[in-house]
Scaffold this motif. Structure first.
Motif, mmCIF file in Angstrom:
data_model
loop_
_atom_site.group_PDB
_atom_site.id
_atom_site.type_symbol
_atom_site.label_atom_id
_atom_site.label_comp_id
_atom_site.label_asym_id
_atom_site.label_seq_id
_atom_site.Cartn_x
_atom_site.Cartn_y
_atom_site.Cartn_z
ATOM 1 N N LEU A 202 -8.870 -4.844 14.815
ATOM 2 C CA LEU A 202 -8.666 -4.096 16.065
ATOM 3 C C LEU A 202 -7.225 -4.238 16.545
ATOM 4 C CD1 LEU A 202 -11.993 -5.049 17.906
ATOM 5 C CD2 LEU A 202 -11.543 -3.132 16.370
ATOM 6 N N HIS A 203 -6.661 -5.434 16.420
ATOM 7 C CA HIS A 203 -5.266 -5.630 16.817
ATOM 8 C C HIS A 203 -4.327 -4.839 15.917
ATOM 9 C CE1 HIS A 203 -6.465 -9.765 18.726
ATOM 10 N NE2 HIS A 203 -6.948 -8.723 19.381
ATOM 11 N N ASP A 204 -4.646 -4.783 14.628
ATOM 12 C CA ASP A 204 -3.802 -4.008 13.709
ATOM 13 C C ASP A 204 -3.834 -2.524 14.051
ATOM 14 O OD1 ASP A 204 -3.206 -6.339 12.416
ATOM 15 O OD2 ASP A 204 -4.662 -6.056 10.788
ATOM 16 N N LEU A 205 -5.000 -2.020 14.429
ATOM 17 C CA LEU A 205 -5.091 -0.607 14.821
ATOM 18 C C LEU A 205 -4.233 -0.328 16.048
ATOM 19 C CD1 LEU A 205 -6.395 2.197 14.550
ATOM 20 C CD2 LEU A 205 -8.277 1.365 15.979
ATOM 21 N N ALA A 206 -4.234 -1.241 17.013
ATOM 22 C CA ALA A 206 -3.415 -1.048 18.208
ATOM 23 C C ALA A 206 -1.927 -1.082 17.873
ATOM 24 C CB ALA A 206 -3.753 -2.124 19.243
ATOM 25 N N THR A 207 -1.530 -2.011 16.990
ATOM 26 C CA THR A 207 -0.123 -2.101 16.610
ATOM 27 C C THR A 207 0.332 -0.853 15.861
ATOM 28 O OG1 THR A 207 -0.342 -4.510 16.462
ATOM 29 C CG2 THR A 207 1.552 -3.490 15.377
ATOM 30 N N GLU A 208 -0.477 -0.382 14.931
ATOM 31 C CA GLU A 208 -0.118 0.810 14.162
ATOM 32 C C GLU A 208 -0.049 2.042 15.052
ATOM 33 O OE1 GLU A 208 -1.788 3.332 10.277
ATOM 34 O OE2 GLU A 208 -2.866 1.585 11.041
ATOM 35 N N ALA A 209 -0.976 2.172 16.000
ATOM 36 C CA ALA A 209 -0.967 3.330 16.900
ATOM 37 C C ALA A 209 0.266 3.326 17.783
ATOM 38 C CB ALA A 209 -2.237 3.330 17.752
#
Length: 1483
Positions: A202-209
């Protein structure tokens, strides 16, 4: 669930009875006897239960220091289904064998000093057996090590998130990520620390977005993180909030709001940290109001203490955003009114805060954000619920842009968010505005672009695309959300028709329907499934489950013929000229089944309670229809009812169930309530009486006779049987003229006789169904026909049902014209007649129903009223006419005398007479407790007011606003307040002498006939005729329903009228020639004491028994309901046939209510209104609408006007769009920006200047598209120029551009209308200017008229965004600079500095203004000045830069506030200008 039994019996045999912890020695084997019992049911005896019992022998031996072995010998599982303890447990052989196969194996476990560690089971051992072993070992341990099966599932799900198939489809990504967040929350709820690797996807998705600036993925990541609800994600969330991250400033405000909402679930684990974050965001004035309101919601969910609430309240006293202030204040009020024990401390803190804030924020209108709260709590059941609506308004919208509704349930000391639904929107007005207008190509757009460069710090508003988003949460977990933008809407339209225009869509739908519809459609759906599993000490799981499934099925064969056919150049208006023949056979069916379960649910057996509820609907619609749109005619034909059909049914029941999956057909289902008596139950409340077959035996039932009586008389068949716990009923209504009857049958059985609780009322069976049955008639019915005719041909469809038996014995009219025939056809010739004839007939009618008690509360009336009624009937029988004028005068004189001498009322007879005439006489003022009808005509206003001041509220009188208005006698004298006096007879007479029949002057506008066509017989059925009469000050409607079945004379007559917008009155009569039953009602405005008020009155003469029965039931509930709501009651004798409700507006936010019934008065004072009454701020109560106020028109207009924005300039008084009024004297010859479009479209500009020759005269310049419009006064005449060309005033001007512009004369000035640009109307007459902009321009304007955003605290906003400190600085900031030589305005704005040394931080400093000040241009000297307050930025005296370098002072801090002179007039004798100057310009 309160009262549910969950029992466990454990027996140990052979152990050490003295030790709390078993001790096992090496080399020894210990033998125990084991027995466990789980039962499900209610704690009352005599009700069925379900359960299981597990028995066996345990062998435990110690093999090392901590390792032990367990073997289970002779395991045996038994089931129970019946009445415990009378019915025995029944062994289940197959199930015992299955369990013995796994339990007979050896289990290894770790045990040290009373603690059981790991349990080692064989690999092939089923989960159920492992859990049973855990339950067995649970009796001698404190903690058991948890398994990590769920964790391994989550690890597998991480790889599923990166699956390419999931990433390609947006809907799949949303479901998977939201579901993953919920699984993380479920797992981490059982651990102290949540592993970081679970949150990493979930943190990776936020960083990529964030790196891709993908707003949709940002929102998805935040929502998934919010579902997880772990404090470890707080740092990631803060990166999306501008308060904590400067990089987040550029993100859309909806992302900021999502970030705040992601903290809500985290607040349950770390409320202190979330409270600190939410408070900082709430205090940050630079954020969008909706983000701060979201922070307010999160902050209150952390249950802050009094210091935090006090800090919030203190900040609201100076809060610049009224949207935020209103939302927070209303939220505090909602919490202060709560009754939830968990929120008592927060409620007390909020109660203190609102007392501090109410003087400033209590009168804010519906234009501002609100929180609406509905909730209650039951201390008996320790259960409660709260339903909240969060309405968040945006400065750029007139209506809430964010709506969140949430239901939260409370039980004992727990709270659960049951469901939450949210809807957000922005810039939706763009979707309804005219499209394809190229504003950017017009000269006005370029002019405004150049103008913006002249204003320091001026910025356009950021563009907003239309967007609608919604989400839904269940049990605190977001399960779905959707974002619909402009592109998505256009894609849907293109997918449907290949075009984004809506007209082809309509044509395609019509063509598809015209081809016919035939098919079978079945839609099965899983409505929902909820499961909550709780472990038990036995080892088997206890499940609380709810699931529902629905099936909808439709079979249809529809053939449609349309003429004329649709043309190629289709327009929707063509449908209004068509004829359609429809042949339809439609058979819809629906079925819904819901099961709620509590008990054991395993793969081998089930045991527990099940609640089943079923709903089914089944109907057949087979008809032929002909629609003639041009002739306004509709005709439908269908077949009559030939056989009994079940239309709808509801069935429910609670059962004790036992299911053995190892044996087929082994299901055992017992009803919780026994069919007969159960022996051994000693606490049975009563023995069921024998049912009597004699008529009227229903009176002995346990159901209140007052209710049963009403339904008995109003139905064909009423069957009731009482057996203590079981009853059946059937209600039928025959429609003989149509050959059918409708029946409602009820069968109910519950356990409320044992204990009167909601749970016991639910436990039992209910069977209800609605059936349609054929009725035998003398002649067979061929078909049933419904015909509706509107328009001018309606009169031709009226059927003549007049009969000779309805004629009165009186002289006939010398002629028969169409009007008389129409009355005779309708059968209403006896309703609309002259008053002298009516009174003669009334006397006979009154004699009929004076012999019986016809009052609605007659059985509850005082004895003296009954005796008086008898005397009145006797006098009527003697032939005395009650309606003569001489008698009326006597009544008035006697009442006036008794009003002045109340002590003379000693006899009951005179008291009855006074009560009887109180509403019939319209010239009475009395203060007795018995004579208040609620409608008085008091002579002398001063005397009226004087009397009102000293009386309690329940004795105050209502004074109508239109006492002598037309039609007053329709209600005030239509029906007497008592049937016991001569005045009552007069009222009945006047009720029948209704005003004229509209058919005398108006044709009917609608006629409808429902008839059954018989073979060789006249049709039977009903017909309806509608008349309307609309006049400037009065509107009226009359409806007549009559039977066309001979010789029936049943009719219904309804009459309603609106008089001068101050009074609405109506009457309803029905029965034989509309004479059997009568009800009249009136709504009127007027005065109640010194306050504007509205009165609603209901009067009746005779009503059916079913209405009397329902009224008595309602009457019995009123005292308790009034007590719960905090209303006061007073036993007070009033008119026996009248109910009156008066609501008086005592302030814009409070009202008094008085509800008068025949024997009871309910009242309350200073009731808080949910929203303030529309009025300007600061309006005193004395100036609120008085008795002559047109409430019906004024309230509507006030509401509509409150949504419109008006700005006006008259002399030196300016009123902004938001209603802020201030004084400002414009410098002569200098154009000011009055209002302009500050959105990216830059559609219009309105400038204004004061003429030098007169301080009262002004000139305006309007820029629209390629048009420049000048309006000014010269030589006393009003002139109009369009693009520099003089235009005549008396000829309207209309533009030929894409967006329309209309300029015309109006009154003494000119009016300009350009709705496509956002200007609804601009009026100018040389002295006064008024401008009204469209509602979709809210928040998009700027200039002296303001931003139209309701933020009155920020009204003095300069072009730079800086708030001016006074009106003069604000007005001067919008002056448009001109060429210093060629322009007439010699003023320009410059930065200034304080010319003297200023002590700043104990050192010499020089200070420069942060905003420029008005100064004369170079070479000109000031001839007029005005002081203004300016903020200054100070620097040390020895390091201050030159004034010319302070171009960005507007961004500097404000250190000192000082007053400096601003120039308002200049003299330019030495202005350095070239010989020839360019033409003047204002851009």
């Amino acid at each position: 669930m309160k009262g549910l039994i969950l029992t466990l019996v454990l027996t140990l045999v052979g152990g050490q009875k003295q030790d709390l912890e078993p001790v096992f020695h090496m080399g020894k084997t210990y033998l125990y006897g084991y027995e466990s019992v789980i039962m499900h049911g209610l704690p009352d005896r005599g009700l069925a239960m379900a359960g299981v019992r597990l028995t066996g022998k345990l062998e435990i031996s110690r093999v090392s220091q901590s390792n032990h072995l367990l073997q289970i010998r002779e395991p045996k599982l038994e089931e129970h289904n019946g009445f415990w303890p009378m019915d025995p447990f029944i062994p289940s052989l197959r199930l015992s064998e299955t369990i013995a196969t796994c339990l007979s194996q050896t289990f290894k476990f770790e045990y040290t000093e009373g603690r059981v560690g790991s349990i080692f089971a064989p690999e092939d051992c089923p989960i159920l057996c492992t859990n049973l072993v855990r339950g067995i070992l649970n009796m001698m341990q404190i903690t058991i090590k948890k398994c990590n099966i769920f964790y391994s599932k989550l690890v597998k799900c991480e790889t599923f998130l990166t699956c390419p198939q999931i990433q390609k489809v947006l809907v799949h990504r949303i479901i998977v990520y939201l579901g993953y967040g919920s699984m993380v929350n479920k797992y981490c709820a059982q651990t102290l620390l949540c592993p970081n690797q679970l949150l990493q996807p979930l943190h990776d998705l936020a960083t990529e977005a964030t790196s891709k600036a993908d707003a949709k993925d940002m929102s998805l990541a935040l929502k998934a993180i919010g579902n997880a609800g772990e404090p470890a994600s707080i740092k990631r969330i803060l990166k999306f909030l501008p308060t904590f991250s400067s990089a987040a400033v550029s993100l859309p405000s909806r992302i900021h709001a999502d970030a705040m909402l992601a903290l809500r679930k985290i607040a349950r684990k770390d409320p202190a940290k979330v409270r600190e974050i939410a408070l900082q965001v709430f205090m940050d004035n630079t954020l969008a109001p909706n983000v701060r309101m979201m922070a307010c919601v999160v902050l209150f969910e952390t249950k802050p203490a009094l210091p935090t609430v006090a800090a919030m309240a203190s900040s609201l006293l100076t809060e610049p955003s009224l949207q935020v202030a209103s939302f927070t204040y209303s939220h505090m009020k909602a919490l202060a009114a709560g009754r939830i024990p968990q929120l008592y401390k927060l409620s007390s803190a909020c109660n203190i805060a609102i007392k501090l804030l109410s003087p400033r924020l209590d009168r804010l209108s519906y234009r501002y954000s609100k929180v609406i709260h509905v909730g209650d709590y039951s201390s008996e059941y320790q259960v409660g619920a709260i339903w909240r609506f969060y309405l968040m308004n945006s400065p750029s919208t007139m209506f809430p842009s964010d709506i969140i509704t949430k239901v939260r349930g409370y039980y004992a000391n727990t709270a659960t968010d049951i469901i939450e639904v949210a809807l957000r929107s922005q810039s939706l007005a763009k979707l309804i505005r005219k499209k394809n207008i190229p504003f950017a190509e017009y000269d006005t757009y370029k002019t405004l672009k150049e103008l913006g460069k002249t204003f320091l710090g001026w910025k356009e508003l950021p563009p907003e695309d239309p967007l609608v988003s919604a989400y839904i949460k269940v049990l605190g977990q977001e399960i779905a959300f959707v974002d619909i933008d402009k592109d998505a809407i256009q894609q849907i339209m293109m997918h449907l028709t290949g075009s984004s225009d809506w007209q082809p869509v309509v044509k395609k739908v019509v063509e598809e329907v015209q081809r016919g519809i035939s098919g079978r459609w079945t839609l099965p759906a899983m409505v929902g499934e909820l499961r909550h599993i709780v472990p038990t000490v036995v080892g088997v799981p206890l499940e609380l489950g709810l699931c529902g499934a629905a099936v909808a099925h439709t079979a249809a064969d529809v053939d449609i013929q349309m003429s004329p056919p649709l043309s190629d150049n289709f327009r929707p208006t063509q449908l209004l000229e068509t004829k359609m023949d429809i042949h339809a056979d439609i058979r819809p069916k629906a079925y819904f089944h819901m099961i709620a379960m509590m008990g054991i649910n395993t793969q081998y057996f089930q045991s527990g309670l099940e609640f089943h509820a079923e709903f089914s609907a089944n109907t057949t619609m087979k008809f032929d229809a002909r629609i003639n749109m041009k002739e306004k005619n509709l005709k439908i034909e269908t077949l009559p009812c030939h056989q009994e059909a079940e239309l709808a049914a509801v069935r429910s029941g609670v059962y004790a169930i036992s299911r053995n999956m190892q044996e087929e057909d082994s299901e055992k289902k017992s009803q919780l309530l026994p069919k007969g008596e159960v022996p051994g139950i000693s606490d049975q409340p009563f023995q069921p009486p024998e049912r009597s077959s004699r008529p009227g035996s229903w009176k002995q039932s346990s159901i209140p006779s007052v209710i049963s009586k009403g339904y008995q008389q109003g139905s064909e068949e009423a069957h009731h049987h009482s057996a203590g716990r079981f009853y059946t009923r059937m209600f039928c209504k025959k429609f003989e003229s149509l050959g059918c009857s409708t029946c409602l049958s009820l069968k109910s059985q519950n356990s409320a006789f044992l204990r009167n609780t909601y749970l016991h009322k639910l436990v039992g069976e209910l069977d209800a169904k609605i059936t349609l049955k054929p009725v035998h008639t003398d002649a067979d019915i061929d078909k049933i026909e419904l015909e509706i005719q509107a328009g001018s041909k309606a009169a031709s469809k009226i059927i003549d049902v007049a009969s000779s038996g309805s004629k009165e014995e009186e002289e006939t009219s010398p002629y028969e014209d169409i009007k008389a025939k129409l009355k005779k056809i309708l059968g209403i010739e006896n309703v609309f007649t002259a008053s002298n004839k009516t009174r003669r007939r009334t006397k006979r009618i009154n004699r009929d129903y004076k012999t019986a008690d016809t009052g609605l509360w007659a059985e509850l009336s005082a004895p003296h009223l009954s005796s008086s009624s008898s005397s009145a009937a006797a006098s009527s029988a003697d032939g005395k006419e009650p309606g003569n004028d001489h008698k009326k005068d006597e009544i008035r004189q006697s009442v006036k005398k008794r009003g002045s001498k109340s002590s003379s009322r000693s006899s009951s007879g005179r008291r009855s007479g006074s009560s009887s005439v109180s509403s019939a006489s319209s010239k009475v003022c009395s203060s007795s407790q018995e004579d208040h009808s609620g409608d008085r005509d008091c002579s002398g206003h001063s005397e009226y007011s004087k009397q009102q001041v000293t009386l309690p509220v329940y004795q105050l009188w209502f004074k109508p606003a239109d006492e002598q208005g037309p039609g007053r006698e329709i209600l005030n004298s239509s029906i007497s307040s008592s049937s016991s006096s001569a005045a009552s007879d007069e009222g009945i007479s006047r009720a029948m002498s209704q005003p004229k029949f509209l058919g005398d002057s108006k044709p009917p506008i609608l006629a409808a006939v429902l008839r059954a066509i018989h073979k060789n017989e006249q049709p039977t059925g009903l017909q309806l005729v509608l008349y309307t009469d609309t006049q400037p000050w009065r509107s009226r409607i009359q409806v007549f329903v009559s039977s066309i079945t001979r010789p029936s004379r049943w009719k219904l007559c309804a009459d309603a009228s609106v008089i001068n917008y101050r009074k609405v009155s109506g009457s309803l009569k029905w029965g034989k020639d509309c004479q059997d039953y009568q009800i009249a009602t009136q709504i009127a405005t007027g005065q109640f004491a010194a306050y504007p008020a509205m009165q609603m009155k209901l009067e009746w003469l005779t009503v059916p028994s079913i209405i009397r029965t329902t009224a008595r039931w309602f009457y019995s509930l009123l005292p308790g309901v009034a007590y719960v709501l905090g209303y006061s009651l007073r036993q007070q004798l009033g008119p026996s046939h009248q109910a009156t409700l008066v609501m008086a507006l005592t302030s814009p936010r409070t009202c008094d209510v008085v509800f008068k019934l025949p024997e009871l008065t309910i009242y309350n004072r200073a009731i808080r209104l949910p929203l303030p009454f529309p009025s300007r701020p600061g309006t005193p109560v004395s100036t609120l609408p008085s008795s002559d106020w047109n409430v019906f028109s004024q309230a509507t207009l006030s509401l509509i006007e409150s949504f419109k924005a008006h700005c006006s300039v008259f002399q030196n008084t300016i009123t902004t769009f938001d209603g802020v009024e201030f004084n400002y004297s414009m410098p002569a010859n200098c154009y000011h920006v009055l209002v302009q479009d500050c959105s990216p479209e830059l559609k219009f500009l309105v400038m204004m200047k004061r003429l030098e020759e007169s301080a009262d005269l002004t000139a305006i310049n309007v820029r629209l598209a390629s048009h420049e419009v000048d309006m000014y006064v010269s030589n006393g005449l009003l002139h109009l120029k369009i693009n520099g060309v003089q235009a005549p005033r008396d000829v309207p001007y209309t533009s030929n551009s894409d967006a329309s512009i209309l300029i015309s004369s109006e009154e003494e000035g000119l009016a300009l209308k350009a709705p496509d640009y956002g200007i609804d109307k601009l009026y100018y007459d040389g002295h006064r200017l008024k401008i009204q902009v469209a509602f979709w321009m809210a928040g998009k304007t700027c200039g002296i008229c303001g931003k139209y955003d309701a933020e009155k605290e920020r009204e003095y906003q300069m072009p730079s965004g800086y708030l001016a400190k006074d009106a003069v600085s604000f007005g001067q900031s919008w002056i448009i600079s001109e060429d210093s030589c060629a322009g007439a305005c010699k003023l320009q704005r410059k930065f200034v500095k304080i010319e003297k040394a200023v002590g700043f931080e104990k050192m010499a400093a020089k200070c420069f203004s942060v905003e420029p000040v008005l100064r004369c241009v170079e070479g000109c000297s000031a001839t007029g000045t005005v002081p203004v307050s300016v903020g200054f930025h100070c620097v040390p005296a020895d390091s201050a830069p030159s004034l010319e370098r302070q171009l960005r002072l507007g961004q500097k801090s404000e250190d000192v506030v000082s007053s400096v002179p601003a120039h308002t007039a200049c003299s330019c004798q030495h202005q350095p200008c070239p010989a020839s100057a360019p033409a003047p310009t204002r851009s």
